[in-house]
Design an enzyme around this catalytic site. Structure first.
Site, short mmCIF file in Angstrom:
data_model
loop_
_atom_site.label_atom_id
_atom_site.label_comp_id
_atom_site.label_asym_id
_atom_site.label_seq_id
_atom_site.Cartn_x
_atom_site.Cartn_y
_atom_site.Cartn_z
N SER A 148 -35.77 6.66 -2.71
CA SER A 148 -36.96 6.83 -3.53
C SER A 148 -36.60 6.70 -5.03
O SER A 148 -35.90 5.76 -5.39
CB SER A 148 -37.58 8.19 -3.21
N ASP A 400 -43.70 3.15 5.38
CA ASP A 400 -43.59 3.95 4.16
C ASP A 400 -44.54 3.43 3.08
O ASP A 400 -44.39 2.29 2.62
CB ASP A 400 -42.14 3.87 3.67
N HIS A 425 -40.32 6.83 4.99
CA HIS A 425 -39.58 7.05 3.74
C HIS A 425 -38.14 7.54 3.99
O HIS A 425 -37.92 8.58 4.56
CB HIS A 425 -40.35 8.08 2.92
#
Ligand SMILES: *[C@@H]1O[C@H](CO)[C@@H](O)[C@H](O)[C@H]1NC(C)=O
Ligand SMILES: *[C@@H]1O[C@H](CO)[C@@H](O)[C@H](O)[C@H]1NC(C)=O
Ligand SMILES: *[C@@H]1O[C@H](CO)[C@@H](O)[C@H](O)[C@H]1NC(C)=O
Ligand SMILES: *[C@@H]1O[C@H](CO)[C@@H](O)[C@H](O)[C@H]1NC(C)=O
Length: 473
Positions: A148, A400, A425
Site C-alpha cells: 500500500s 483490491d 489488498h
C-alpha cells in the site's frame, strides 16, 4: 504449577508471534536544511538467519501505523529470511508509533510540517547507511518491501536512492491514483465487483439500501435505529446521519479490500471471504426496508465485533484511513498523498459523490491549516511514469480497490507487474497459508526470482568495483 504454565504461555507467544528486537536511530528532523534538530526513529530487527558476512538486508519501508503492525503482518519476509540468509529490518514511519518528533504533541497542526514521504525515505536512507557501516562500497545488498503506501515508499526509496537500495517488492500500491491519472470512480467500481462476485442480490440490495436508509433515518427513528444497531452515540443530528452512512460505505470498501480467502486479524478480526459472509445477511430476494435495516445492523456488528467482542459501533470515529481522518495519516492524505476517489451510482453500488478538489482542499485547510498540494506527488515521483526506474516488482490483487491506481503492466524488463486474480489488498505479503491459490504462490515465487537476480547484480557489480579498487592501489 503457575510458573510452568507461564513458561508454556511464553513459548506459545514466541511460536505464534515474530521475534524482533526494537531499536532507535537518531535522524534529522529536516533532511532538507542544516538544522540541528533530530528525533529517534524506531526500527525492528531480526538476525536469526542472517549471514553477517554478505547476507542481504530486507527492509520494510514502514507506512502509516506503528511498525509492529507491519512486522506482524508481512509474513512473506519472515518466510523467505532463512532461504536468503537475510537480516530483516522494519523501519517505522516518522509521526507514527513511537517515532514521534515532537512526542505527544507531534500531531498538533503546528508540528506536522515535517511529515512528508520525502522525509520518511530520507530517514530510511540514513538507517540503511548505518547498517552498511557508512561504507562507500556497500557490504550488503538491500531489498525494500512495502504494501500500500508502504509500497509507494519502497518504490520512491529505490527511485531516489538506487545506490542504497537494490530492488523493491511493491504490493497493492496505488502508484497512479494521483489527480488526473485514473478515473476517480475506478476504486469504487472494483469495491462493487467484490459484491457482484458474491452473487445473489447482495450488490443490488446494497445499491437500493441508500434511499431506504435516508427515508428511515429521520428524527422520529433516531433513538430506535441507534439502539437497534448498537451505535455508541445515539444519532441526534442530520450531520450524524451522514456520518453513519459514510461509515457504512466505509465498511463495504474495507471488506472489499480485506476480502481474503481465510480468517484474518490484519487491521481487525474478519471472517474468511468477508464479503460473502456479510452477503449472507444482505443477499436475500425481495428484502423489505425493515429486513435491509436489520441486515445492515448485522453487517456493522460483524465488522466491529467479529471474534466475540461486544463493542458498540463507534461510527463517529470513522473508519481508519479516511481521507479526513484526524491525525498523521489524514494530514498526509490531505497534503501530499492526494488520491481522488468518487462514486457515480452507475458502475458502483454507492450514492453518487463527486470528487471536488476545491471542497477537499478547503476541508484540509480547516482541519490542518494546510491546503492540498495535488500535484506534489506527481512532480516528485512521476505517478505511473516510471520508465527511468529499474528493479521493481509491482503486484496487485484483482479484488483490491486500490488496484485502481496500480501498475498492472510491465514497464520494462526490470520494472515488472503481476496481477493476482482473487486476491485482495497485500494478500501476497502475508505468510504462506494452506489455502493459498496457485496464483499467489507463483507471484511469491516471482518475487523471489527477482530478489535473487537483484542480489546477483549487486554482487557482480560490487565485486568488479572492489577488483578495480584493488588494481588501482
Ligand atoms: C505484534 O505481535 C506481538 C507478538 O505476537 C503482539 O504482542 C503485538 O501486540 C502485535 N502488535 C501489533 C501492533 O500488531
Ligand atoms: C421511521 O419512522 C417512520 C415514520 O415515523 C415509520 O413509518 C418507519 O417505520 C420508521 N422506520 C423504522 C425502521 O423504524
Ligand atoms: C466544489 O466545492 C466548492 C466548495 O465547496 C463549491 O463551491 C463548488 O460548487 C463545488 N463544485 C462542484 C462541481 O460541485
Ligand atoms: C529499464 O529502464 C531503466 C531506465 O532506463 C534502465 O536502467 C533499465 O536498464 C531498463 N531495463 C531494461 C531491461 O530495459
Amino acid at each position: 504449577m503457575l510458573l510452568l504454565l507461564s513458561v508454556l504461555l511464553l513459548k506459545i507467544v514466541l511460536i505464534c508471534g515474530y521475534n524482533y528486537e526494537a531499536n532507535y536511530i537518531e535522524v534529522p528532523l529536516d533532511h532538507y536544511s542544516f538544522g540541528k534538530e533530530t528525533f529517534k526513529m524506531k526500527y525492528l530487527v531480526n538476525n536469526d538467519y542472517w549471514d553477517s558476512e554478505s547476507g542481504p538486508i530486507f527492509i520494510y519501508t514502514g507506512n502509516q501505523a506503528a511498525i509492529e503492525t507491519f512486522a506482524n503482518n508481512t509474513g512473506f519476509m519472515w518466510d523467505i529470511a532463512e532461504e536468503f540468509k537475510a537480516r530483516l529490518v522494519f523501519a517505522e514511519h516518522r509521526y507514527y508509533g513511537e517515532s514521534l518528533p515532537f512526542g505527544e504533541d507531534s500531531i498538533k497542526n503546528e508540528n506536522l510540517r515535517h511529515l512528508t514521504s520525502e522525509q520518511a525515505i530520507a530517514d530510511y536512507a540514513d538507517l540503511v547507511n548505518y547498517f552498511q557501516g557508512g561504507r562507500i562500497i556497500p557490504q550488503y545488498p538491500v531489498i525494500a518491501f512495502g504494501g500500500s503506501y508502504g509500497g509507494m515508499l519502497a518504490t520512491y526509496f529505490r527511485l531516489k536512492y538506487p545506490h542504497l537500495v537494490d530492488g523493491a517488492i511493491v504490493s497493492s500500491s496505488p502508484m497512479q491514483l494521483f489527480p488526473g491519472m485514473t478515473p476517480c470512480e475506478n476504486y469504487y467500481i472494483i469495491a462493487t465487483n467484490n459484491f457482484k462476485r458474491s452473487g445473489g442480490n447482495c450488490e443490488k440490495n446494497i445499491r437500493k439500501s441508500w434511499p431506504i436508509l435516508r427515508t428511515h433515518l429521520v428524527p422520529s427513528n433516531y433513538t430506535k435505529l441507534s439502539n437497534q444497531w448498537n451505535l455508541c452515540d445515539v444519532i441526534t443530528l442530520e450531520a450524524e446521519v451522514d456520518a453513519i452512512i459514510t461509515f457504512i460505505k466505509g465498511v463495504y470498501e474495507t471488506l472489499a479490500a480485506s476480502n481474503y480467502p481465510y480468517e484474518t486479524d490484519y487491521s481487525r478480526a474478519l471472517p474468511a471471504e468477508p464479503v460473502n459472509y456479510i452477503c449472507g445477511f444482505l443477499g436475500g430476494d425481495n428484502m423489505n426496508d425493515a429486513e435491509i435495516i436489520e441486515a445492515i445492523g448485522k453487517v456493522l456488528d460483524t465488522f466491529v465485533n467479529y471474534g466475540d467482542t461486544t463493542n458498540c459501533i463507534n461510527y463517529k470515529a470513522g473508519i481508519s484511513g479516511g481521507s479526513h481522518a484526524t491525525g498523521a495519516w489524514g494530514y498526509q492524505r490531505c497534503t501530499e498523498i492526494v488520491l481522488p476517489t468518487c462514486t457515480t451510482g452507475t458502475g458502483d453500488m454507492f450514492e453518487p459523490s463527486p470528487w471536488n478538489l476545491t471542497a477537499f482542499s478547503a476541508k484540509c485547510q480547516e482541519t490542518y491549516g494546510e491546503p492540498s498540494y495535488p500535484d506534489k506527488g506527481r512532480i516528485m515521483f512521476g505517478g505511473g511514469r516510471l520508465h527511468a526506474a529499474s528493479n521493481i516488482v509491482f503486484s496487485n490483487g484483482q479484488l483490491d480497490p486500490w488496484a485502481a491506481g496500480g501498475i498492472l503492466k510491465d514497464i520494462n524488463r526490470s520494472v515488472k507487474a503481476v496481477v493476482i486474480p482473487d486476491a485482495s489488498h497485500h494478500l501476497d505479503l502475508m505468510p504462506s497459508h494452506p489455502q493459498d491459490s496457485d496464483a499467489i504462490i507463483s507471484a511469491r515465487n516471482m518475487f523471489k526470482q527477482n530478489i535473487r537476480k537483484w542480489i546477483q547484480e549487486f554482487r557482480t557489480r560490487e565485486n568488479k568495483l572492489k577488483e578495480n579498487l584493488d588494481m588501482s592501489l
